[in-house]
Write a protein that holds these residues in place. Structure first.
Motif, PDB file in Angstrom:
ATOM      1  N   MET A  30      17.476   7.121  -5.677  1.00  0.00           N
ATOM      2  CA  MET A  30      17.043   5.745  -5.845  1.00  0.00           C
ATOM      3  C   MET A  30      17.361   5.290  -7.268  1.00  0.00           C
ATOM      4  O   MET A  30      17.120   6.023  -8.228  1.00  0.00           O
ATOM      5  CB  MET A  30      15.534   5.634  -5.596  1.00  0.00           C
ATOM      6  N   SER A  31      17.882   4.086  -7.404  1.00  0.00           N
ATOM      7  CA  SER A  31      18.239   3.565  -8.718  1.00  0.00           C
ATOM      8  C   SER A  31      17.082   2.775  -9.310  1.00  0.00           C
ATOM      9  O   SER A  31      16.403   2.012  -8.616  1.00  0.00           O
ATOM     10  CB  SER A  31      19.468   2.658  -8.614  1.00  0.00           C
ATOM     11  N   LEU A  32      16.882   2.950 -10.606  1.00  0.00           N
ATOM     12  CA  LEU A  32      15.895   2.177 -11.332  1.00  0.00           C
ATOM     13  C   LEU A  32      16.537   0.894 -11.853  1.00  0.00           C
ATOM     14  O   LEU A  32      17.756   0.816 -11.975  1.00  0.00           O
ATOM     15  CB  LEU A  32      15.336   2.995 -12.489  1.00  0.00           C
ATOM     16  N   PRO A  33      15.743  -0.112 -12.192  1.00  0.00           N
ATOM     17  CA  PRO A  33      16.323  -1.353 -12.711  1.00  0.00           C
ATOM     18  C   PRO A  33      16.987  -1.119 -14.067  1.00  0.00           C
ATOM     19  O   PRO A  33      16.764  -0.089 -14.713  1.00  0.00           O
ATOM     20  CB  PRO A  33      15.102  -2.277 -12.837  1.00  0.00           C
ATOM     21  N   PRO A  34      17.804  -2.073 -14.526  1.00  0.00           N
ATOM     22  CA  PRO A  34      18.524  -1.893 -15.791  1.00  0.00           C
ATOM     23  C   PRO A  34      17.615  -1.598 -16.981  1.00  0.00           C
ATOM     24  O   PRO A  34      18.015  -0.897 -17.910  1.00  0.00           O
ATOM     25  CB  PRO A  34      19.255  -3.233 -15.972  1.00  0.00           C
ATOM     26  N   ASP A  35      16.392  -2.112 -16.983  1.00  0.00           N
ATOM     27  CA  ASP A  35      15.498  -1.858 -18.114  1.00  0.00           C
ATOM     28  C   ASP A  35      14.808  -0.496 -18.010  1.00  0.00           C
ATOM     29  O   ASP A  35      14.001  -0.135 -18.872  1.00  0.00           O
ATOM     30  CB  ASP A  35      14.451  -2.965 -18.245  1.00  0.00           C
ATOM     31  N   ASP A  36      15.102   0.284 -16.936  1.00  0.00           N
ATOM     32  CA  ASP A  36      14.564   1.633 -16.755  1.00  0.00           C
ATOM     33  C   ASP A  36      13.046   1.628 -16.569  1.00  0.00           C
ATOM     34  O   ASP A  36      12.388   2.633 -16.771  1.00  0.00           O
ATOM     35  CB  ASP A  36      14.952   2.523 -17.941  1.00  0.00           C
ATOM     36  N   ARG A  37      12.507   0.484 -16.175  1.00  0.00           N
ATOM     37  CA  ARG A  37      11.055   0.357 -16.037  1.00  0.00           C
ATOM     38  C   ARG A  37      10.630   0.747 -14.629  1.00  0.00           C
ATOM     39  O   ARG A  37      11.015   0.113 -13.645  1.00  0.00           O
ATOM     40  CB  ARG A  37      10.633  -1.081 -16.340  1.00  0.00           C
ATOM     41  N   MET A  38       9.843   1.796 -14.526  1.00  0.00           N
ATOM     42  CA  MET A  38       9.392   2.273 -13.222  1.00  0.00           C
ATOM     43  C   MET A  38       8.184   1.471 -12.748  1.00  0.00           C
ATOM     44  O   MET A  38       7.309   1.121 -13.531  1.00  0.00           O
ATOM     45  CB  MET A  38       9.011   3.756 -13.309  1.00  0.00           C
ATOM     46  N   ARG A  39       8.160   1.194 -11.463  1.00  0.00           N
ATOM     47  CA  ARG A  39       6.985   0.603 -10.823  1.00  0.00           C
ATOM     48  C   ARG A  39       6.254   1.724 -10.097  1.00  0.00           C
ATOM     49  O   ARG A  39       6.804   2.340  -9.163  1.00  0.00           O
ATOM     50  CB  ARG A  39       7.390  -0.499  -9.839  1.00  0.00           C
ATOM     51  N   VAL A  40       5.030   1.991 -10.499  1.00  0.00           N
ATOM     52  CA  VAL A  40       4.263   3.114  -9.956  1.00  0.00           C
ATOM     53  C   VAL A  40       2.942   2.596  -9.419  1.00  0.00           C
ATOM     54  O   VAL A  40       2.169   1.947 -10.146  1.00  0.00           O
ATOM     55  CB  VAL A  40       3.997   4.183 -11.040  1.00  0.00           C
ATOM     56  N   LEU A  41       2.673   2.868  -8.149  1.00  0.00           N
ATOM     57  CA  LEU A  41       1.386   2.523  -7.556  1.00  0.00           C
ATOM     58  C   LEU A  41       0.513   3.772  -7.537  1.00  0.00           C
ATOM     59  O   LEU A  41       0.943   4.838  -7.094  1.00  0.00           O
ATOM     60  CB  LEU A  41       1.561   1.996  -6.128  1.00  0.00           C
ATOM     61  N   VAL A  42      -0.710   3.634  -8.012  1.00  0.00           N
ATOM     62  CA  VAL A  42      -1.671   4.736  -8.062  1.00  0.00           C
ATOM     63  C   VAL A  42      -2.747   4.487  -7.021  1.00  0.00           C
ATOM     64  O   VAL A  42      -3.320   3.394  -6.958  1.00  0.00           O
ATOM     65  CB  VAL A  42      -2.302   4.840  -9.463  1.00  0.00           C
ATOM     66  N   THR A  43      -3.025   5.487  -6.190  1.00  0.00           N
ATOM     67  CA  THR A  43      -4.079   5.352  -5.190  1.00  0.00           C
ATOM     68  C   THR A  43      -5.136   6.430  -5.419  1.00  0.00           C
ATOM     69  O   THR A  43      -4.812   7.598  -5.619  1.00  0.00           O
ATOM     70  CB  THR A  43      -3.526   5.443  -3.756  1.00  0.00           C
ATOM     71  N   VAL A  44      -6.390   5.987  -5.399  1.00  0.00           N
ATOM     72  CA  VAL A  44      -7.525   6.895  -5.599  1.00  0.00           C
ATOM     73  C   VAL A  44      -8.637   6.493  -4.644  1.00  0.00           C
ATOM     74  O   VAL A  44      -8.740   5.332  -4.240  1.00  0.00           O
ATOM     75  CB  VAL A  44      -8.062   6.844  -7.047  1.00  0.00           C
ATOM     76  N   ASN A  45      -9.472   7.452  -4.285  1.00  0.00           N
ATOM     77  CA  ASN A  45     -10.696   7.083  -3.589  1.00  0.00           C
ATOM     78  C   ASN A  45     -11.651   6.456  -4.600  1.00  0.00           C
ATOM     79  O   ASN A  45     -11.680   6.864  -5.767  1.00  0.00           O
ATOM     80  CB  ASN A  45     -11.321   8.311  -2.927  1.00  0.00           C
ATOM     81  N   PRO A  46     -12.416   5.451  -4.197  1.00  0.00           N
ATOM     82  CA  PRO A  46     -13.229   4.689  -5.151  1.00  0.00           C
ATOM     83  C   PRO A  46     -14.463   5.461  -5.627  1.00  0.00           C
ATOM     84  O   PRO A  46     -15.610   5.124  -5.321  1.00  0.00           O
ATOM     85  CB  PRO A  46     -13.597   3.421  -4.371  1.00  0.00           C
ATOM     86  N   ILE A  47     -14.185   6.498  -6.396  1.00  0.00           N
ATOM     87  CA  ILE A  47     -15.197   7.339  -7.042  1.00  0.00           C
ATOM     88  C   ILE A  47     -14.732   7.477  -8.485  1.00  0.00           C
ATOM     89  O   ILE A  47     -13.598   7.889  -8.726  1.00  0.00           O
ATOM     90  CB  ILE A  47     -15.292   8.723  -6.363  1.00  0.00           C
ATOM     91  N   GLU A  48     -15.573   7.117  -9.446  1.00  0.00           N
ATOM     92  CA  GLU A  48     -15.087   7.041 -10.824  1.00  0.00           C
ATOM     93  C   GLU A  48     -14.546   8.368 -11.329  1.00  0.00           C
ATOM     94  O   GLU A  48     -13.549   8.409 -12.048  1.00  0.00           O
ATOM     95  CB  GLU A  48     -16.178   6.537 -11.767  1.00  0.00           C
ATOM     96  N   SER A  49     -15.176   9.477 -10.955  1.00  0.00           N
ATOM     97  CA  SER A  49     -14.679  10.769 -11.434  1.00  0.00           C
ATOM     98  C   SER A  49     -13.279  11.057 -10.911  1.00  0.00           C
ATOM     99  O   SER A  49     -12.482  11.723 -11.586  1.00  0.00           O
ATOM    100  CB  SER A  49     -15.636  11.892 -11.022  1.00  0.00           C
ATOM    101  N   HIS A  50     -12.936  10.558  -9.726  1.00  0.00           N
ATOM    102  CA  HIS A  50     -11.581  10.735  -9.206  1.00  0.00           C
ATOM    103  C   HIS A  50     -10.584   9.932 -10.033  1.00  0.00           C
ATOM    104  O   HIS A  50      -9.476  10.400 -10.310  1.00  0.00           O
ATOM    105  CB  HIS A  50     -11.527  10.315  -7.735  1.00  0.00           C
ATOM    106  N   LEU A  51     -10.978   8.729 -10.422  1.00  0.00           N
ATOM    107  CA  LEU A  51     -10.124   7.932 -11.295  1.00  0.00           C
ATOM    108  C   LEU A  51      -9.935   8.614 -12.648  1.00  0.00           C
ATOM    109  O   LEU A  51      -8.824   8.689 -13.173  1.00  0.00           O
ATOM    110  CB  LEU A  51     -10.718   6.545 -11.496  1.00  0.00           C
ATOM    111  N   ARG A  52     -11.018   9.135 -13.212  1.00  0.00           N
ATOM    112  CA  ARG A  52     -10.938   9.793 -14.531  1.00  0.00           C
ATOM    113  C   ARG A  52     -10.002  10.994 -14.490  1.00  0.00           C
ATOM    114  O   ARG A  52      -9.436  11.379 -15.510  1.00  0.00           O
ATOM    115  CB  ARG A  52     -12.328  10.229 -14.984  1.00  0.00           C
ATOM    116  N   GLY A  53      -9.830  11.567 -13.302  1.00  0.00           N
ATOM    117  CA  GLY A  53      -8.960  12.721 -13.179  1.00  0.00           C
ATOM    118  C   GLY A  53      -7.496  12.425 -13.399  1.00  0.00           C
ATOM    119  O   GLY A  53      -6.702  13.347 -13.619  1.00  0.00           O
TER     120      GLY A  53
END
Length: 404
Positions: A1-24
């Motif tokens: 997969m090719s990245l855009p010319p500015d090399d900027r990655m789009r990353v989606l993060v998914t977590v269960n809605p528990i704060e300690s999971h986010l902190r991880g």
């Protein structure tokens, strides 16, 4: 997969809605965002505002929370009725269900229609992001926040695979493979090999754990910093369970009885619902509804903990020995490993007594070998690459991915 010319990655993060999971995994989000990449965390609508204010992260709203009081009742009812093994099975059944994994996958796919990520980064108990990434044909990276080895792999055949096979069929995907599909591309660990995953045979990268902090966290101003200092925190999930609260009260009572007889200063994280249960603790025992653990831990001499991986990584990073009362998921395995490495002592919370807690605290405080063992593990932690190195590894994964 090719990245855009500015090399900027789009990353989606998914977590269960528990704060300690986010902190991880929030420090990975910070590392990527600090390098200029477009990183967004998919959360319930009621989470977006306080996450932005507390952690400074960018969020996308994917609807109502998928964890509710019924979830608490099911998983902690299983713990009370059948112990840690029953809790783990109930937890994985919930996390792979249509109302959790299926719901998140559908919302992520809808989001991708107008904002398509190059990769999905998800914590190891969140499967909706993984499923959506499989549909989109993009790489997915799983971050071990604790239960990966103890729960996801051990229960893959019995619970996880059947649940995910059903969800995959709903999405037009082939069945979940015999080996955990979440491990296929890359696993991220923020612990040294001496602690865990030494025999891991899937693609894995290790990075140094960095203490996560909230923007609103401050050191307690009026705390009498005498010595020795004992910090108590039994985690953010178990103590806040309405279903498990009666048992939590019993455990807290044994711990506070022990600490009343220990010559020390105590700082205890005690959720608000327990304040009326323990209205008059000894003057050397100080409680806070929320303790800024990342700021406090490096200043204490002993950590009494439930043994969740976030707390274990914090205590390794700060070089603090432990007394551990493990409950479920990764806690028992983490506690056993700490005992094997000589960084702490394990107590069974199902049978805990004040005498056991007092004896364990006195032993760990008096025997310098526990602090030395933790310091050795800390050196191994600091030998790992900084989390900014993850950006290069993720870029390589995206660019070598055969699908787009």
């Amino acid at each position: 997969m090719s990245l855009p010319p500015d090399d900027r990655m789009r990353v989606l993060v998914t977590v269960n809605p528990i704060e300690s999971h986010l902190r991880g995994l929030v420090t990975l989000v910070d590392a990527l965002g600090g390098l200029g990449h477009d990183v967004r965390i998919a959360v319930p609508d009621k989470w977006s505002g306080w996450l932005r204010d507390s952690y400074g992260v960018r969020t996308v709203d994917i609807g109502a929370s998928w964890l509710d009081p019924d979830f608490d009742s099911v998983v902690f009812g299983a713990l009370l009725d059948g112990g840690a093994a029953a809790f783990d099975r109930a937890l994985m059944a919930e996390f792979t269900s249509a109302r959790v994994a299926g719901y998140v996958a559908a919302r992520v796919l809808a989001l991708a229609e107008h904002w398509r990520p190059h990769a999905v980064l998800h914590e190891c108990t969140e499967f909706g992001g993984y499923l959506a990434a499989e549909v989109l044909g993009i790489p997915h990276v799983v971050v071990d926040i604790g239960p990966l080895e103890a729960v996801v792999q051990r229960l893959h055949t019995e619970v996880v695979r059947p649940g995910l096979t059903a969800r995959r069929a709903e999405l037009g995907l082939p069945p979940e493979p015999p080996e955990p599909g979440v491990l296929r591309h890359l696993t991220v660990s923020m612990t040294p090999e001496a602690f865990n995953h030494a025999d891991f045979d899937a693609p894995l990268r290790r990075y140094r754990h960095e203490l996560p902090t909230r923007r609103d966290e401050r050191l307690p101003g009026e705390f009498p910093w005498g010595t020795p200092i004992v910090y108590l925190s039994m985690g953010s999930i178990g103590p806040r369970s309405t279903r498990y609260m009666p048992r939590s009260i019993e455990i807290y009572r044994e711990i506070f009885t022990a600490l009343a007889d220990l010559e020390c200063s105590v700082l205890a994280a005690l959720p608000a619902q327990y304040r009326d249960v323990f209205p008059s603790l000894p003057p050397h025992v100080h409680t806070m509804t929320r303790v800024p653990q990342s700021l406090v831990l490096g200043k204490v001499d002993l950590f009494i903990t439930h043994g969740g991986l976030n707390s274990i990584r914090d205590t390794i990073t700060c070089g603090i020995p432990q007394v551990l009362l493990p409950f479920f998921a990764d806690h028992p395995g983490n506690a056993r490993r700490c005992a094997q490495l000589g960084t702490g002592l394990r107590i069974d919370p199902a049978t805990v007594t004040a005498a056991e807690v007092l004896a364990a605290c006195e032993r760990v405080l008096a025997d310098t070998s526990y602090r030395r063992a933790t310091a050795e593990l800390r050196e191994r932690m600091y030998a790992l690459p900084r989390q900014t190195a993850f950006a290069d590894d993720l870029r390589d994964l995206i660019e070598t991915s055969p699908r787009s």
